[in-house]
Design a protein around this motif. Structure first.
Motif, PDB file in Angstrom:
ATOM      1  N   PHE A   4       4.894 -13.003  63.356  1.00  0.00           N
ATOM      2  CA  PHE A   4       5.527 -13.991  64.205  1.00  0.00           C
ATOM      3  C   PHE A   4       6.065 -13.262  65.430  1.00  0.00           C
ATOM      4  O   PHE A   4       6.364 -12.069  65.370  1.00  0.00           O
ATOM      5  N   GLY A   5       6.215 -13.964  66.521  1.00  0.00           N
ATOM      6  CA  GLY A   5       6.765 -13.363  67.734  1.00  0.00           C
ATOM      7  C   GLY A   5       7.939 -14.161  68.246  1.00  0.00           C
ATOM      8  O   GLY A   5       7.973 -15.389  68.125  1.00  0.00           O
ATOM      9  N   TYR A   6       8.916 -13.453  68.820  1.00  0.00           N
ATOM     10  CA  TYR A   6      10.066 -14.123  69.424  1.00  0.00           C
ATOM     11  C   TYR A   6      10.289 -13.542  70.821  1.00  0.00           C
ATOM     12  O   TYR A   6      10.332 -12.320  71.001  1.00  0.00           O
ATOM     13  N   ALA A   7      10.429 -14.436  71.798  1.00  0.00           N
ATOM     14  CA  ALA A   7      10.681 -14.033  73.184  1.00  0.00           C
ATOM     15  C   ALA A   7      11.845 -14.860  73.716  1.00  0.00           C
ATOM     16  O   ALA A   7      12.004 -16.027  73.367  1.00  0.00           O
ATOM     17  N   LYS A  64       9.807  -7.992  71.746  1.00  0.00           N
ATOM     18  CA  LYS A  64       9.487  -6.941  72.718  1.00  0.00           C
ATOM     19  C   LYS A  64      10.616  -5.913  72.830  1.00  0.00           C
ATOM     20  O   LYS A  64      10.381  -4.730  72.764  1.00  0.00           O
ATOM     21  N   LYS A  65      11.854  -6.367  72.998  1.00  0.00           N
ATOM     22  CA  LYS A  65      12.986  -5.455  73.154  1.00  0.00           C
ATOM     23  C   LYS A  65      14.160  -5.942  72.307  1.00  0.00           C
ATOM     24  O   LYS A  65      14.311  -7.138  72.074  1.00  0.00           O
ATOM     25  N   LEU A  66      14.996  -5.027  71.908  1.00  0.00           N
ATOM     26  CA  LEU A  66      16.161  -5.315  71.069  1.00  0.00           C
ATOM     27  C   LEU A  66      17.059  -6.390  71.675  1.00  0.00           C
ATOM     28  O   LEU A  66      17.468  -7.329  70.976  1.00  0.00           O
ATOM     29  N   ARG A  91      10.292  -5.941  63.964  1.00  0.00           N
ATOM     30  CA  ARG A  91       9.849  -4.753  64.710  1.00  0.00           C
ATOM     31  C   ARG A  91      10.084  -4.997  66.193  1.00  0.00           C
ATOM     32  O   ARG A  91       9.722  -6.041  66.718  1.00  0.00           O
ATOM     33  N   PHE A  92      10.673  -4.008  66.854  1.00  0.00           N
ATOM     34  CA  PHE A  92      10.922  -4.079  68.289  1.00  0.00           C
ATOM     35  C   PHE A  92       9.891  -3.195  68.975  1.00  0.00           C
ATOM     36  O   PHE A  92       9.905  -1.967  68.833  1.00  0.00           O
ATOM     37  N   LEU A  93       8.986  -3.829  69.713  1.00  0.00           N
ATOM     38  CA  LEU A  93       7.822  -3.139  70.265  1.00  0.00           C
ATOM     39  C   LEU A  93       8.191  -2.015  71.232  1.00  0.00           C
ATOM     40  O   LEU A  93       7.696  -0.897  71.092  1.00  0.00           O
ATOM     41  N   ASP A  94       9.010  -2.294  72.233  1.00  0.00           N
ATOM     42  CA  ASP A  94       9.333  -1.287  73.246  1.00  0.00           C
ATOM     43  C   ASP A  94      10.185  -0.157  72.699  1.00  0.00           C
ATOM     44  O   ASP A  94      10.111   0.972  73.172  1.00  0.00           O
ATOM     45  N   ASP A  95      11.029  -0.474  71.720  1.00  0.00           N
ATOM     46  CA  ASP A  95      11.952   0.527  71.175  1.00  0.00           C
ATOM     47  C   ASP A  95      11.313   1.348  70.061  1.00  0.00           C
ATOM     48  O   ASP A  95      11.854   2.376  69.661  1.00  0.00           O
ATOM     49  N   GLY A  96      10.190   0.866  69.529  1.00  0.00           N
ATOM     50  CA  GLY A  96       9.498   1.580  68.461  1.00  0.00           C
ATOM     51  C   GLY A  96      10.299   1.666  67.175  1.00  0.00           C
ATOM     52  O   GLY A  96      10.168   2.629  66.423  1.00  0.00           O
ATOM     53  N   ILE A 110      23.179   0.399  65.532  1.00  0.00           N
ATOM     54  CA  ILE A 110      23.750   1.264  66.571  1.00  0.00           C
ATOM     55  C   ILE A 110      23.279   0.816  67.955  1.00  0.00           C
ATOM     56  O   ILE A 110      24.076   0.686  68.890  1.00  0.00           O
ATOM     57  N   LEU A 111      21.975   0.548  68.096  1.00  0.00           N
ATOM     58  CA  LEU A 111      21.441   0.128  69.389  1.00  0.00           C
ATOM     59  C   LEU A 111      22.013  -1.223  69.824  1.00  0.00           C
ATOM     60  O   LEU A 111      22.265  -1.440  71.006  1.00  0.00           O
TER      61      LEU A 111
END
Length: 182
Positions: A4-7, A64-66, A91-96, A110-111
């Protein structure tokens, strides 16, 4: 395992396209994309709520990002716990990073705290800048409303629209518009 994706973007003027493309490129099907155009400072968002209802154990949510999931640390931690209790990972794509495993959950917590602190610093700097600008005489807000009675008075006294516009510091078309309405 279903993806699933969330934006999310904060305002209606911002575009979701970059996030949606990244999520599709990562394998999320169109009908499993959830999106919001709302602030991340709270979790009452229609797209997020629909996503929460749709996911099941074993599913993975890609973001995509946190900071696209949320800005408030407590809300982020609660969302991560909620999804984790359902057996759903994020899973956060940009943050890995991912919530899969104890180390991933700790890093995300923490992030999220760092993101919230950064947001607070941005607001603080913005407010300091606004106070400094006010001290220098810069005015904020809407311009004062136009005194249409004075415009009519000047026009009836024989002054032309161009001169009225210069004196009132408005556009000539505004002068004509106000004169035709009265």
């Amino acid at each position: 395992m279903r993806l699933f994706g969330y934006a999310r973007v904060s305002t209606g003027q911002q575009s979701l396209e970059i996030q949606l493309k990244a999520l599709k490129d990562a394998g999320v099907e169109e009908h499993r994309l959830f999106k919001d155009k709302a602030t991340g400072s709270h979790i009452e968002r229609s797209g997020l709520e629909a996503l929460r209802q749709k996911v099941e154990q074993g599913d993975v949510i890609l973001v995509k990002k946190l900071d696209r999931l949320g800005r408030d640390t407590a809300d982020m931690v609660n969302l991560i716990k909620e999804f984790s209790n359902q057996g759903v990972s994020i899973r956060f794509l940009d943050d890995g990073i991912s919530t899969e495993g104890a180390m991933g959950k700790m890093v995300i917590t923490i992030l999220a705290a760092v993101a919230e602190a950064e947001r607070a610093r941005i607001l603080e700097r913005t407010n300091e800048g606004r106070l400094e600008a006010k001290a220098k005489g810069i005015q904020f807000g809407r311009k004062p409303s136009i005194d249409s009675a004075k415009i009519k008075q000047l026009y009836e006294a024989g002054m032309g629209a161009t001169e009225i516009a210069k004196q009132m510091k408005i556009g000539r078309s505004t002068v004509y518009k106000l004169l035709n309405c009265k």
